[in-house]
Scaffold this motif. Structure first.
Motif, PDB file in Angstrom:
ATOM      1  N   PHE A  71       0.831  -1.212   0.000  1.00 40.47           N
ATOM      2  CA  PHE A  71       0.000   0.000   0.000  1.00 40.47           C
ATOM      3  C   PHE A  71       0.865   1.261   0.000  1.00 40.47           C
ATOM      4  O   PHE A  71       0.494   2.274  -0.603  1.00 40.47           O
ATOM      5  N   ALA A  72       2.010   1.203   0.676  1.00 39.95           N
ATOM      6  CA  ALA A  72       2.919   2.356   0.670  1.00 39.95           C
ATOM      7  C   ALA A  72       3.406   2.633  -0.749  1.00 39.95           C
ATOM      8  O   ALA A  72       3.505   3.801  -1.173  1.00 39.95           O
ATOM      9  N   ASP A  73       3.691   1.573  -1.504  1.00 44.60           N
ATOM     10  CA  ASP A  73       4.094   1.742  -2.899  1.00 44.60           C
ATOM     11  C   ASP A  73       2.944   2.287  -3.735  1.00 44.60           C
ATOM     12  O   ASP A  73       3.141   3.158  -4.597  1.00 44.60           O
ATOM     13  N   LEU A  74       1.721   1.777  -3.493  1.00 41.67           N
ATOM     14  CA  LEU A  74       0.549   2.291  -4.213  1.00 41.67           C
ATOM     15  C   LEU A  74       0.362   3.776  -3.964  1.00 41.67           C
ATOM     16  O   LEU A  74       0.008   4.537  -4.861  1.00 41.67           O
ATOM     17  N   PHE A  75       0.607   4.176  -2.721  1.00 41.31           N
ATOM     18  CA  PHE A  75       0.370   5.570  -2.353  1.00 41.31           C
ATOM     19  C   PHE A  75       1.297   6.520  -3.105  1.00 41.31           C
ATOM     20  O   PHE A  75       0.939   7.677  -3.356  1.00 41.31           O
ATOM     21  N   GLU A  76       2.462   6.051  -3.477  1.00 39.13           N
ATOM     22  CA  GLU A  76       3.412   6.908  -4.187  1.00 39.13           C
ATOM     23  C   GLU A  76       2.827   7.419  -5.499  1.00 39.13           C
ATOM     24  O   GLU A  76       3.183   8.513  -5.966  1.00 39.13           O
ATOM     25  N   THR A  77       1.956   6.634  -6.120  1.00 34.66           N
ATOM     26  CA  THR A  77       1.352   7.055  -7.395  1.00 34.66           C
ATOM     27  C   THR A  77      -0.149   7.275  -7.269  1.00 34.66           C
ATOM     28  O   THR A  77      -0.840   7.408  -8.272  1.00 34.66           O
ATOM     29  N   ALA A  78      -0.671   7.322  -6.033  1.00 38.53           N
ATOM     30  CA  ALA A  78      -2.108   7.515  -5.818  1.00 38.53           C
ATOM     31  C   ALA A  78      -2.515   8.931  -6.205  1.00 38.53           C
ATOM     32  O   ALA A  78      -1.733   9.871  -6.066  1.00 38.53           O
ATOM     33  N   PRO A  79      -3.757   9.090  -6.685  1.00 38.03           N
ATOM     34  CA  PRO A  79      -4.225  10.430  -7.096  1.00 38.03           C
ATOM     35  C   PRO A  79      -4.625  11.270  -5.888  1.00 38.03           C
ATOM     36  O   PRO A  79      -5.789  11.294  -5.472  1.00 38.03           O
ATOM     37  N   VAL A  80      -3.677  11.973  -5.277  1.00 40.43           N
ATOM     38  CA  VAL A  80      -3.926  12.783  -4.083  1.00 40.43           C
ATOM     39  C   VAL A  80      -4.057  14.251  -4.510  1.00 40.43           C
ATOM     40  O   VAL A  80      -3.091  14.853  -5.000  1.00 40.43           O
ATOM     41  N   ARG A  81      -5.243  14.811  -4.288  1.00 39.61           N
ATOM     42  CA  ARG A  81      -5.455  16.216  -4.631  1.00 39.61           C
ATOM     43  C   ARG A  81      -4.520  17.105  -3.807  1.00 39.61           C
ATOM     44  O   ARG A  81      -4.332  16.931  -2.632  1.00 39.61           O
ATOM     45  N   GLY A  82      -3.936  18.105  -4.514  1.00 38.56           N
ATOM     46  CA  GLY A  82      -3.062  19.034  -3.817  1.00 38.56           C
ATOM     47  C   GLY A  82      -1.625  18.611  -3.778  1.00 38.56           C
ATOM     48  O   GLY A  82      -0.744  19.430  -3.454  1.00 38.56           O
ATOM     49  N   ARG A  83      -1.338  17.342  -4.091  1.00 39.02           N
ATOM     50  CA  ARG A  83       0.050  16.900  -4.108  1.00 39.02           C
ATOM     51  C   ARG A  83       0.723  17.391  -5.389  1.00 39.02           C
ATOM     52  O   ARG A  83       0.070  17.493  -6.434  1.00 39.02           O
ATOM     53  N   LYS A  84       1.986  17.662  -5.346  1.00 41.51           N
ATOM     54  CA  LYS A  84       2.698  18.176  -6.506  1.00 41.51           C
ATOM     55  C   LYS A  84       2.521  17.248  -7.701  1.00 41.51           C
ATOM     56  O   LYS A  84       2.727  16.031  -7.596  1.00 41.51           O
ATOM     57  N   GLY A  85       2.069  17.816  -8.792  1.00 47.76           N
ATOM     58  CA  GLY A  85       1.853  17.003  -9.987  1.00 47.76           C
ATOM     59  C   GLY A  85       0.414  16.540 -10.141  1.00 47.76           C
ATOM     60  O   GLY A  85       0.054  15.977 -11.163  1.00 47.76           O
ATOM     61  N   GLU A  86      -0.426  16.769  -9.091  1.00 46.94           N
ATOM     62  CA  GLU A  86      -1.834  16.383  -9.176  1.00 46.94           C
ATOM     63  C   GLU A  86      -2.698  17.620  -9.304  1.00 46.94           C
ATOM     64  O   GLU A  86      -2.370  18.689  -8.763  1.00 46.94           O
ATOM     65  N   ASP A  87      -3.832  17.511  -9.976  1.00 46.42           N
ATOM     66  CA  ASP A  87      -4.777  18.623 -10.066  1.00 46.42           C
ATOM     67  C   ASP A  87      -5.439  18.801  -8.738  1.00 46.42           C
ATOM     68  O   ASP A  87      -5.786  17.820  -8.088  1.00 46.42           O
TER      69      ASP A  87
END
Length: 287
Positions: free
Chosen positions: A271-287
């Motif tokens: 899950f930690a690896d999944l979180f690295e590419t998870a669509p998190v709003r506000g994170r750098k690179g995400e809308d």
């Protein structure tokens, strides 16, 4: 703010949805006026009188202590009350799935707590679903089910951690994957370790976990111990003689085997690896 009804029943009972609607008045939902309780008592279906679990006093005592302790930060009451409600009201999952029980608890036993916990600003109104809603929204069922799904065998510490994050219990309780115990414990461990912290983190990871679960069977990646129903039955039977739950230390749940540590470690890392590419709003690179 309303007080408890003038007539509080001595025992829990079952209250149907249509019967609830009669008492969900605007005065109650706005926190201005509570029903007397007498007319409501005529609409209930009684539970077996020889079962000690249905006594109301231990639950009333818990909610009163929660209101006293957490008046300055009411959301914190969830993490305190959830494990204690679960350990006090010892139910099977089948019993807990009966909405009529939660209807009665919210409306007949502790409507003052529902209003205290969920009166929303600026409208100054409680959503009706906090009295009679789905399991992830109703005031008391959401806490009981959070404790049931996030406890690690008899250990309620993961419940405290999970219920300390409103987004986790709001989002994850609607997800069937949470019934897989290693999944629940892996999410809690990521919270505990500070790998996920915000509501946006939780929502993004939940999306990723659901998407991966469509193609990956978590039972294979992180197998769990088979659950022994006799342990739960014994714990429920002990309700007859169990003392009131402590207000200062966590109670103990059913004496079931905890999640295998190897499965928990594997799934936490995944899950930690999944979180690295998870669509998190506000994170750098995400809308």
């Amino acid at each position: 703010m309303i007080t408890q009804p003038h007539h509080v029943p001595e025992r829990l009972a079952l209250l149907s949805g249509p019967a609830v609607d009669t008492f969900l008045t605007e005065g109650l939902l706005s926190g201005e006026q509570v029903h007397s309780g007498i007319d409501l008592a005529k609409a209930v279906e009684p539970l077996p009188e020889d079962d000690a679990r249905w006594w109301v006093e231990p639950i009333r005592s818990l909610v009163e202590d929660a209101m006293f302790e957490f008046g300055k930060d009411r959301t914190r009451a969830d993490a305190w009350l959830a494990p204690r409600l679960h350990a006090t009201l010892r139910l099977t999952r089948r019993e807990a799935a009966d909405k009529r029980l939660w209807n009665h608890l919210a409306l007949a036993v502790a409507p003052d707590y529902v209003v205290w916990r969920h009166l929303a600003e600026p409208a100054r109104r409680v959503a009706a679903e906090r009295f009679r809603g789905p399991a992830d929204r109703q005031c008391f069922s959401r806490l009981w089910w959070a404790a049931e799904l996030f406890r690690n065998g008899p250990d309620y510490e993961p419940v405290e951690i999970a219920c300390g994050n409103q987004d986790l219990i709001h989002t994850v309780l609607r997800n069937d994957l949470i019934d897989h115990r290693p999944t629940a414990q892996a999410l809690v461990r990521l919270l505990k370790d500070g790998k996920i912290t915000t509501g946006r983190d939780v929502n993004g990871l939940s999306i990723a976990v659901n998407a991966a679960g469509a193609t990956l069977i978590y039972d294979v990646l992180a197998p769990d111990e088979p659950r022994d129903p006799a342990r739960l039955r014994d714990w429920i039977a002990e309700a007859e003689t169990a003392p009131p739950v402590s207000r200062h230390v966590l109670p103990e749940g059913p004496d079931e085997e905890p999640v295998p540590e190897q499965s928990l470690a594997v799934l936490t890392d995944y899950f930690a690896d999944l979180f690295e590419t998870a669509p998190v709003r506000g994170r750098k690179g995400e809308d």
